[in-house]
Design a protein around this motif. Structure first.
Motif, short mmCIF file in Angstrom:
data_model
loop_
_atom_site.label_atom_id
_atom_site.label_comp_id
_atom_site.label_asym_id
_atom_site.label_seq_id
_atom_site.Cartn_x
_atom_site.Cartn_y
_atom_site.Cartn_z
N ASP A 131 0.83 -1.20 0.00
CA ASP A 131 0.00 0.00 0.00
C ASP A 131 0.87 1.25 0.00
OD1 ASP A 131 -2.30 1.80 0.54
OD2 ASP A 131 -1.39 1.92 2.53
N ARG A 132 1.88 1.30 0.88
CA ARG A 132 2.74 2.49 0.94
C ARG A 132 3.65 2.58 -0.28
NH1 ARG A 132 0.38 6.31 3.25
NH2 ARG A 132 -1.35 4.99 2.57
N VAL A 133 4.07 1.45 -0.84
CA VAL A 133 4.87 1.49 -2.07
C VAL A 133 4.06 2.14 -3.19
CG1 VAL A 133 5.84 0.06 -3.91
CG2 VAL A 133 6.39 -0.45 -1.53
N ARG A 134 2.82 1.75 -3.32
CA ARG A 134 1.97 2.32 -4.38
C ARG A 134 1.67 3.79 -4.11
NH1 ARG A 134 -3.03 -1.37 -5.71
NH2 ARG A 134 -3.09 0.06 -7.50
N HIS A 135 1.57 4.15 -2.84
CA HIS A 135 1.32 5.56 -2.50
C HIS A 135 2.55 6.40 -2.88
CE1 HIS A 135 0.33 9.10 -0.04
NE2 HIS A 135 -0.91 8.67 -0.09
N ILE A 136 3.75 5.91 -2.55
CA ILE A 136 4.97 6.62 -2.93
C ILE A 136 5.07 6.72 -4.45
CG2 ILE A 136 7.50 6.53 -2.92
CD1 ILE A 136 7.30 5.19 -0.16
N SER A 137 4.80 5.61 -5.12
CA SER A 137 4.92 5.59 -6.58
C SER A 137 3.93 6.55 -7.24
CB SER A 137 4.69 4.16 -7.10
OG SER A 137 5.65 3.27 -6.57
N ALA A 138 2.72 6.64 -6.69
CA ALA A 138 1.71 7.51 -7.28
C ALA A 138 2.00 8.98 -7.04
CB ALA A 138 0.33 7.15 -6.74
N GLN A 142 7.70 10.77 -0.46
CA GLN A 142 7.58 10.13 0.84
C GLN A 142 6.80 11.11 1.72
OE1 GLN A 142 11.71 9.59 1.73
NE2 GLN A 142 11.89 7.74 0.49
N THR A 143 5.64 10.69 2.15
CA THR A 143 4.70 11.63 2.75
C THR A 143 4.57 11.52 4.26
OG1 THR A 143 2.87 10.11 2.33
CG2 THR A 143 3.34 11.74 0.63
N GLY A 144 5.10 10.48 4.86
CA GLY A 144 5.01 10.33 6.30
C GLY A 144 6.34 9.86 6.86
N ALA A 214 10.09 0.11 5.28
CA ALA A 214 10.17 -1.02 4.36
C ALA A 214 9.71 -0.63 2.96
CB ALA A 214 9.32 -2.17 4.90
N ALA A 215 8.68 0.21 2.89
CA ALA A 215 8.19 0.66 1.58
C ALA A 215 9.24 1.50 0.88
CB ALA A 215 6.90 1.44 1.75
N ALA A 216 9.90 2.40 1.62
CA ALA A 216 10.95 3.21 1.01
C ALA A 216 12.07 2.34 0.48
CB ALA A 216 11.49 4.21 2.03
N ALA A 217 12.40 1.27 1.21
CA ALA A 217 13.46 0.36 0.76
C ALA A 217 13.04 -0.39 -0.49
CB ALA A 217 13.81 -0.61 1.89
N ARG A 218 11.77 -0.79 -0.57
CA ARG A 218 11.30 -1.50 -1.76
C ARG A 218 11.29 -0.59 -2.98
NH1 ARG A 218 5.91 -4.87 -0.46
NH2 ARG A 218 5.91 -4.95 -2.74
N PHE A 408 6.23 17.61 6.29
CA PHE A 408 7.39 17.44 5.42
C PHE A 408 7.03 16.39 4.38
CE2 PHE A 408 8.45 17.61 9.95
CZ PHE A 408 8.98 18.89 10.04
N ILE A 409 6.94 16.80 3.14
CA ILE A 409 6.60 15.89 2.04
C ILE A 409 7.80 15.85 1.11
CG2 ILE A 409 5.00 15.43 0.15
CD1 ILE A 409 2.90 17.00 1.75
N ARG A 410 8.55 14.77 1.20
CA ARG A 410 9.86 14.72 0.55
C ARG A 410 9.74 14.16 -0.87
NH1 ARG A 410 13.98 10.76 0.21
NH2 ARG A 410 15.96 11.77 -0.32
N ARG A 411 10.19 14.96 -1.81
CA ARG A 411 10.18 14.53 -3.21
C ARG A 411 11.25 13.47 -3.44
NH1 ARG A 411 10.78 20.05 -3.59
NH2 ARG A 411 12.77 19.86 -4.66
N ILE A 412 10.91 12.47 -4.24
CA ILE A 412 11.93 11.57 -4.76
C ILE A 412 12.01 11.82 -6.26
CG2 ILE A 412 11.66 9.90 -2.90
CD1 ILE A 412 10.07 8.14 -4.80
#
Length: 429
Positions: A131-138, A142-144, A214-218, A408-412
Motif C-alpha cells: 500500500d505504501r509502495v503504491r502511495h509513494i509511486s503515485a 515520501q509523505t510520512g 520497508a516501503a521506502a526500501a522496496r 514534510f513531504i519529501r520529493r523523490i
C-alpha cells in the motif's frame, strides 16, 4: 550513519495546523473517513485517499492512488504547500503534558536500513508495505516520516538545542493538546555541523513506522533496478524520510490486547486455566487494573477486573524477547489459554493503544470478550531486542505523542515533474 538534509514540500505556516494530520495507520477505514469529513483540507485525505470514495470502493484500486496524486498536486497548485528547494534539516519538537521530545528531520540512508545500522524490531506485512509502495509511486513523494530513536548523545543534543534558540517555522497545538514546534536549519555551516555529528551516531532504531521504512526500501530497490548503469547512489530514492529522537525523551505507553471471546471458558474455568499457566489471579474488583511494574497484568472479563501476576518462582527468560511482558502474556495466556496462536493473523484479537485508557478496553471486551492491560515496554528493551537481532511480538509499543504527517513531504526522483505536470493540466482544464 549517513543522514542528509532534505528538500520538500511543506505547508504555509498559516495553514500548517489545519493541514497536518495524525499518521495514516492510527485510523481504520471508517474513522479515517470520519476524520476527513470533519477535516476536508487535511493531509489525511492524501494519506488515505480511499476516503474520497464510497465505503464499497476497493481501497487499493488504481484510481485511489491516482486520487492521492491529484490531491497533492492540487495542494501545491492552490498554495497550501510551498516548495522548499534549499537542502536543510528541520527540528521537530512535540510537547505533551509538560514533557518535550525534539528530533532531527532528515533523509536517512536506505542502505543503513538494509545493512542494520538502522535496526528494526518488528516484522512487516507485505500487503501493508505494498500500500505504501503504491502511495509513494503515485505521489512520487515520501509523505510520512518514520520515527527513529538513538542512544543519547549529549554533544548532538547540545547542537540541536542551540538551533532551537531561533524563531520557529511552525508552532501550534493540535486537537489532542499536543504542541508541535518546528525549526528550519538552512544555514550551510549549521547544516554541515549537524550532518557531521550524525555520522558519529553508531546506529538508530525504528520506534514507529516499520512499514514506511520497508516501503521506502522496496521503492529504492525497484528504482535501482530500473536505473541500471545510470544509478549513482546519490538519487533521492536512496534515502527515507524520518525523524530521530534521543531515546530518553520518548514516551512509550502500553499496547493493550482484547480478545473477542473467552474461547468457551466460563469465569471459574478461565481463572483455573490462568493459575495452571503459572499466574497468580487476584479477586474480582470494579476499578481498572493499570500495572505499575513488569510481570503484572490487568484482566477485564465477565464484568470485572482482576490483577494477574507472574509467579516469582517462574524461570528467568533466556533472551530479551521472552522476558517482555507482551511475550509473557502471549506465551502463557493468549496462546495456550485463549487459543490465539498467531496474533498477526488471528481476527479474534485487537490491539488498543494505551493512550485510549482502560475504559476503551472495557468497551471493546463487552460482555463476551476479555481484555488485558499491560506495563509498557521501554525504549531500552526495544533497543536491546534490536541489538540482539531479534523481533518483538506485534504491537509491543505505543509511542505517544504521534508525529503528524504532512509537515514534510519529501520529493523523490521525478516528483517535481509529475506534480508540476498535474498542476499545468489542472490549469488548462
Amino acid at each position: 550513519m549517513r543522514v542528509e538534509p532534505i528538500t520538500c514540500y511543506r505547508p504555509r505556516p498559516d495553514r500548517a495546523a489545519a493541514f497536518a494530520a495524525p499518521p495514516y495507520d492510527v485510523f481504520d477505514r471508517a474513522s479515517a473517513a470520519a476524520y476527513v469529513e470533519a477535516h476536508p483540507d487535511s493531509f489525511l485525505a492524501i494519506d488515505r485517499p480511499e476516503t474520497g470514495f464510497g465505503p464499497d470502493h476497493d481501497p487499493y484500486a488504481d484510481d485511489v492512488y491516482a486520487h492521492a496524486h491529484d490531491l497533492l498536486a492540487a495542494r501545491v497548485s492552490d498554495g497550501t504547500l510551498l516548495r522548499d528547494g534549499t537542502p536543510c534539516f528541520y527540528l521537530y519538537r512535540l510537547t505533551r503534558a509538560g514533557r518535550a521530545q525534539t528530533g532531527i528531520v532528515g533523509a536517512f540512508s536506505v542502505d543503513d536500513y538494509t545493512n542494520g545500522v538502522i535496526r528494526r524490531h518488528e516484522l512487516t506485512r507485505r500487503d501493508k508495505e505494498a500500500d505504501r509502495v503504491r502511495h509513494i509511486s503515485a505521489t512520487c513523494c515520501q509523505t510520512g516520516p518514520a520515527l527513529l530513536a538513538y542512544r543519547d548523545n549529549p554533544v548532538l543534543e547540545a547542537l540541536v538545542g542551540a538551533s532551537t534558540a531561533a524563531d520557529p517555522l511552525y508552532d501550534f497545538t493540535d486537537e489532542s493538546g499536543v504542541r508541535h514546534t518546528v525549526w528550519r536549519v538552512a544555514r550551510p555551516a549549521a547544516v554541515e555541523s549537524l550532518r557531521l555529528m550524525l555520522e558519529h551516531v553508531p546506529r538508530a532504531y525504528i520506534a514507529d513506522g516499520h512499514h514506511r521504512a520497508a516501503a521506502a526500501a522496496r521503492v529504492c530497490s525497484e528504482m535501482r533496478t530500473r536505473e541500471g548503469d545510470r544509478f549513482t547512489g546519490d538519487e533521492a530514492y536512496n534515502y527515507l524520510l524520518a525523524v530521530m529522537f534521543p531515546a530518553s525523551q520518548l514516551t512509550v505507553l502500553p499496547y493493550n490486547r482484547v480478545v473477542a471471546d473467552t474461547a468457551g471458558l466460563g469465569e471459574d474455568e478461565l481463572v483455573d486455566a490462568l493459575r495452571a499457566a503459572g499466574l497468580t489471579v487476584g479477586e474480582r474488583r470494579g476499578e481498572a487494573v493499570e500495572p505499575a511494574r513488569r510481570g503484572t497484568f490487568g484482566m477485564y472479563a465477565f464484568g470485572a477486573w482482576r490483577e494477574l501476576t507472574v509467579s516469582p518462582d517462574a524461570p528467568a527468560p533466556d533472551d530479551p524477547v521472552a522476558g517482555l511482558d507482551v511475550s509473557v502474556l502471549q506465551d502463557r495466556v493468549l496462546g495456550p489459554v485463549l487459543g490465539v496462536e498467531d496474533p498477526r493473523s488471528d481476527a479474534r484479537i485487537s490491539f488498543v493503544g494505551g493512550v485510549l485508557g482502560t475504559s476503551e478496553l472495557e468497551r471493546r471486551a463487552g460482555e463476551t470478550g476479555v481484555a488485558f492491560s499491560l506495563y509498557a515496554t521501554s525504549a531500552g528493551e526495544l533497543m536491546d531486542v534490536a541489538d540482539a537481532g531479534l523481533l518483538m511480538p506485534p504491537k509491543s509499543t505505543w509511542f505517544e505523542p504521534k508525529l503528524l504527517s504532512g509537515l514534510f513531504i519529501r520529493r523523490i526522483n521525478h516528483c517535481e515533474t509529475l506534480i508540476d505536470g498535474a498542476r499545468r493540466t489542472r490549469r488548462e482544464e
